[in-house]
Scaffold this active site. Structure first.
Site, mmCIF file in Angstrom:
data_model
loop_
_atom_site.group_PDB
_atom_site.id
_atom_site.type_symbol
_atom_site.label_atom_id
_atom_site.label_comp_id
_atom_site.label_asym_id
_atom_site.label_seq_id
_atom_site.Cartn_x
_atom_site.Cartn_y
_atom_site.Cartn_z
ATOM 1 N N ILE A 1 -7.488 8.167 -1.432
ATOM 2 C CA ILE A 1 -6.694 6.715 -1.715
ATOM 3 C C ILE A 1 -8.376 6.156 -0.497
ATOM 4 O O ILE A 1 -8.038 6.269 0.672
ATOM 5 C CB ILE A 1 -5.613 6.464 -1.491
ATOM 6 C CG1 ILE A 1 -5.379 4.244 -1.484
ATOM 7 C CG2 ILE A 1 -5.018 6.455 0.129
ATOM 8 C CD1 ILE A 1 -4.181 3.890 -1.302
ATOM 9 N N SER A 2 -8.745 5.312 -1.295
ATOM 10 C CA SER A 2 -9.592 4.997 0.420
ATOM 11 C C SER A 2 -9.448 4.279 1.273
ATOM 12 O O SER A 2 -8.087 3.596 1.314
ATOM 13 C CB SER A 2 -10.237 3.770 -0.799
ATOM 14 O OG SER A 2 -11.283 4.364 -1.600
ATOM 15 N N GLN A 3 -9.921 4.157 2.833
ATOM 16 C CA GLN A 3 -9.524 3.558 3.709
ATOM 17 C C GLN A 3 -9.529 1.778 3.823
ATOM 18 O O GLN A 3 -10.522 1.344 2.642
ATOM 19 C CB GLN A 3 -11.040 4.066 4.901
ATOM 20 C CG GLN A 3 -10.526 3.288 6.242
ATOM 21 C CD GLN A 3 -11.675 3.167 7.042
ATOM 22 O OE1 GLN A 3 -12.625 3.711 6.912
ATOM 23 N NE2 GLN A 3 -11.472 3.314 8.969
ATOM 24 N N PRO A 4 -7.758 1.246 4.044
ATOM 25 C CA PRO A 4 -8.328 -0.045 3.773
ATOM 26 C C PRO A 4 -9.405 -0.982 4.591
ATOM 27 O O PRO A 4 -9.993 -1.223 3.135
ATOM 28 C CB PRO A 4 -6.937 -0.864 4.664
ATOM 29 C CG PRO A 4 -6.420 1.162 5.035
ATOM 30 C CD PRO A 4 -7.404 1.887 4.726
ATOM 31 N N ARG B 1 0.716 -0.884 0.016
ATOM 32 C CA ARG B 1 -0.068 -0.317 0.038
ATOM 33 C C ARG B 1 1.097 1.507 -0.640
ATOM 34 O O ARG B 1 0.115 2.400 -0.789
ATOM 35 C CB ARG B 1 -0.526 0.140 1.683
ATOM 36 C CG ARG B 1 -1.756 1.020 0.965
ATOM 37 C CD ARG B 1 -2.758 0.673 2.101
ATOM 38 N NE ARG B 1 -3.756 2.093 2.495
ATOM 39 C CZ ARG B 1 -4.980 2.745 2.090
ATOM 40 N NH1 ARG B 1 -4.876 1.434 1.658
ATOM 41 N NH2 ARG B 1 -5.588 3.623 2.569
#
Ligand code: SAH
Length: 229
Positions: A71-74, A45
């Protein structure tokens, strides 16, 4: 030599952070799919965030990637991948390539990925990054994902990572029967929806309230994957 050692220790520390992310952010919140978890353990990531936020790459939230996008939250990436119920060899359309992180997760899950991004600069950067890391089985497009990508339809699943104010009908049309559309819908109050195409129509489930960037464009006649390459 010193640089080599530094790189090795960075890699080890990132890999430990990945395990912690998977354990605390995904498994403790109920993510169970083996293929999703395995993919999260593999994808670096920290390669997909901007260099100034690299130390926060495994943080439990979204991060800026430029052009006012994130970038989205995992956990959200994992939840969407799990809801899409994808198996190795299946075809998935991703609307909103962004950093390319979710694209890499889907490839690690064994999927054939078609990905559309409306912002040219992000599309180009994501492609360069994914290619430099050796990710294959991806077809890229710059354009408006409201119209899906007719040429490669039907898809086993479609994952949308920006929120439209209504469900784009073209995306339903381009799903296989029993295929899944995972999509945040709404303006300020958004809901993540899991839509399953059935023989007779669609089954719609509300999954959870979410906050995504708004989906741009929206003229369903102008996209269809025919944007500039
Ligand atoms: N999955 C990505 C999320 C990126 S944020 C990641 O983890 O990095 C959502 C992305 O959707 C942004 O890059 C935004 O530019 C893109 N987007 C917004 N509207 C779009 C549209 N109509 N078609 C395609 N992409 C769109």
């Amino acid at each position: 030599m010193a640089a080599d050692n530094k790189m090795r220790s960075d890699t080890a520390s990132f890999s430990r952070k990945r395990w912690e992310m998977v354990e605390h952010q995904l498994i403790e919140r109920g993510i169970r799919s083996r293929n999703v978890i395995d993919a999260f353990l593999k994808v670096p990531r920290h390669e997909f965030v901007s260099p100034d936020t690299i130390d926060s790459a495994y943080y439990d939230g979204p991060l800026p990637i430029g052009c006012e996008q994130t970038i989205s939250q995992p956990y959200i990436v994992a939840l969407m991948a799990e809801l899409a119920n994808l198996k190795s060899g299946e075809k998935v359309l991703e609307v909103g390539t962004g950093s390319g992180y979710q694209t890499a997760i889907l490839v690690e899950m064994g999927c054939r990925v078609y990905t559309i991004e409306i912002i040219e600069e992000l599309a180009r950067k994501a492609r360069e990054k994914l290619e430099s890391l050796g990710y294959e089985n991806i077809t890229y497009e710059i354009g408006d994902g409201h119209a899906g990508w007719e040429e490669h339809a039907p898809f086993d699943a479609i994952i949308v990572t920006a929120a439209p104010d209504h469900i784009p009908t073209k995306l339903i049309e381009q799903l296989k029967v029993h295929g899944k559309l995972v999509i945040p819908v709404g303006e300020l109050d958004q809901e993540l929806l899991l839509i399953t195409k059935t023989e007779k129509g669609v089954d719609i489930k509300n999954v959870t309230p979410v906050r995504f960037v708004s989906m741009k464009g929206g003229d369903e006649m102008s996209g269809s994957g025919k944007g500039t390459k």
